[in-house]
Design an enzyme around this catalytic site. Structure first.
Site, short mmCIF file in Angstrom:
data_model
loop_
_atom_site.label_atom_id
_atom_site.label_comp_id
_atom_site.label_asym_id
_atom_site.label_seq_id
_atom_site.Cartn_x
_atom_site.Cartn_y
_atom_site.Cartn_z
N CYS A 163 0.85 -1.22 0.00
CA CYS A 163 0.00 0.00 0.00
C CYS A 163 0.87 1.25 0.00
CB CYS A 163 -0.91 -0.04 1.23
SG CYS A 163 -1.77 1.50 1.57
N CYS A 191 0.10 3.89 2.62
CA CYS A 191 0.53 3.42 3.95
C CYS A 191 1.98 3.81 4.21
CB CYS A 191 0.39 1.91 4.06
SG CYS A 191 -1.31 1.29 3.94
#
Length: 271
Positions: free
Chosen positions: A30, A33
């Site tokens: 991600c 993230c």
């Protein structure tokens, strides 16, 4: 990483009864993230006395992610006393996260605040005031405490109540009460400057309504303000209408006096 966990129950649920825990649900694939993670780590170091950070890789712990309804990452949840009390999704800018944290992190005095609220509801004003002043001294920036203190002081010292309201960071839970306190403080000030009120047949009735409010005679005050609305709704920039709303917000929507006069107030407005 020092924030990773392999024991969610211990590191999050149990720890959250001691201090709030911020959980970053993330995954290596991600990209947002990877942006958010370092920001949260910086903030965790900056505010280490106020809350703890735990990072949970959703690929490694899919059951936990499913249990907490993670559908998109990064997802950040704030745990307190074993429960999620707030959350956000996405890689927010650092200043927005700090603002979110400021509003979301419970005060370490939360138990005392709840006790003061209970005392206020029971009419034990002085006992509540003592607790709120103690909390205010220990957490001078707590907006909720400022508003609760102002709720008491609006009768004792309207100017100080206004100062507290003006300096408080308001939340959705306190904004209406803050507005009510401001209106009431301004009304009480009018008692010292009655000659500045417009001359009208309702002037004395309006003044008497404010006096009743100052004396906490809420029903009598509402009756008189509603009568002013019926006779001259526009008087003092619709002061009677604003006063009724302030009383309802001050007492609370479920208070018996609010319930009793809400309909009569509405009828007077639209007759």
């Amino acid at each position: 990483m020092k924030y990773d966990t392999n024991n969610f129950q211990k590191d999050v649920i149990e720890q959250s009864f001691i201090t709030p825990v911020l959980v970053d649900f993330w995954a290596e694939w991600c990209a947002p993230c990877r942006i958010l993670g370092p920001v949260l780590e910086r903030l965790a170091e900056k505010y280490k006395e106020q809350w703890k950070l735990v990072k949970l890789n959703t690929d490694l712990y899919p059951d936990i992610a499913a249990e907490y309804g993670i559908r998109g990452i990064p997802n950040v949840k704030l745990f307190h006393n074993g429960k999620v009390i707030n959350e956000f999704t996405g890689a927010l800018p650092e200043h927005m996260i700090e603002e979110w944290l400021r509003k979301s992190i419970p005060s370490k005095f939360s138990d005392m605040i709840e006790k003061a609220k209970k005392l206020l509801a029971e009419g034990k004003i002085e006992d509540a005031k003592v607790i709120l002043e103690q909390v205010h001294n220990g957490d001078i920036n707590n907006g909720e405490v400022k508003i609760l203190l102002a709720k008491i002081l609006v009768y004792e010292n309207p100017k100080e109540a206004l100062r507290l309201v003006d300096s408080a960071q308001l939340s959705n839970d306190t904004v209406e009460l803050a507005e009510a306190i401001t209106t009431m403080s301004q009304l009480f000030e009018k008692l010292y400057n009655q000659n500045e009120l417009p001359e009208d047949s309702v002037k004395q009735l309006y003044i008497d309504a404010i006096k009743d409010l100052r004396d906490k005679k809420f029903e009598s005050s509402l009756k008189k303000f509603i009568e002013v609305i019926r006779e001259n709704k526009a008087y003092d920039d619709e002061g009677a209408r604003k006063a009724c709303i302030a009383i309802f917000k001050y007492l609370g929507e479920e208070h018996e006096t609010t319930l009793k006069y809400r309909r009569e107030f509405s009828r007077a407005l639209y007759v």
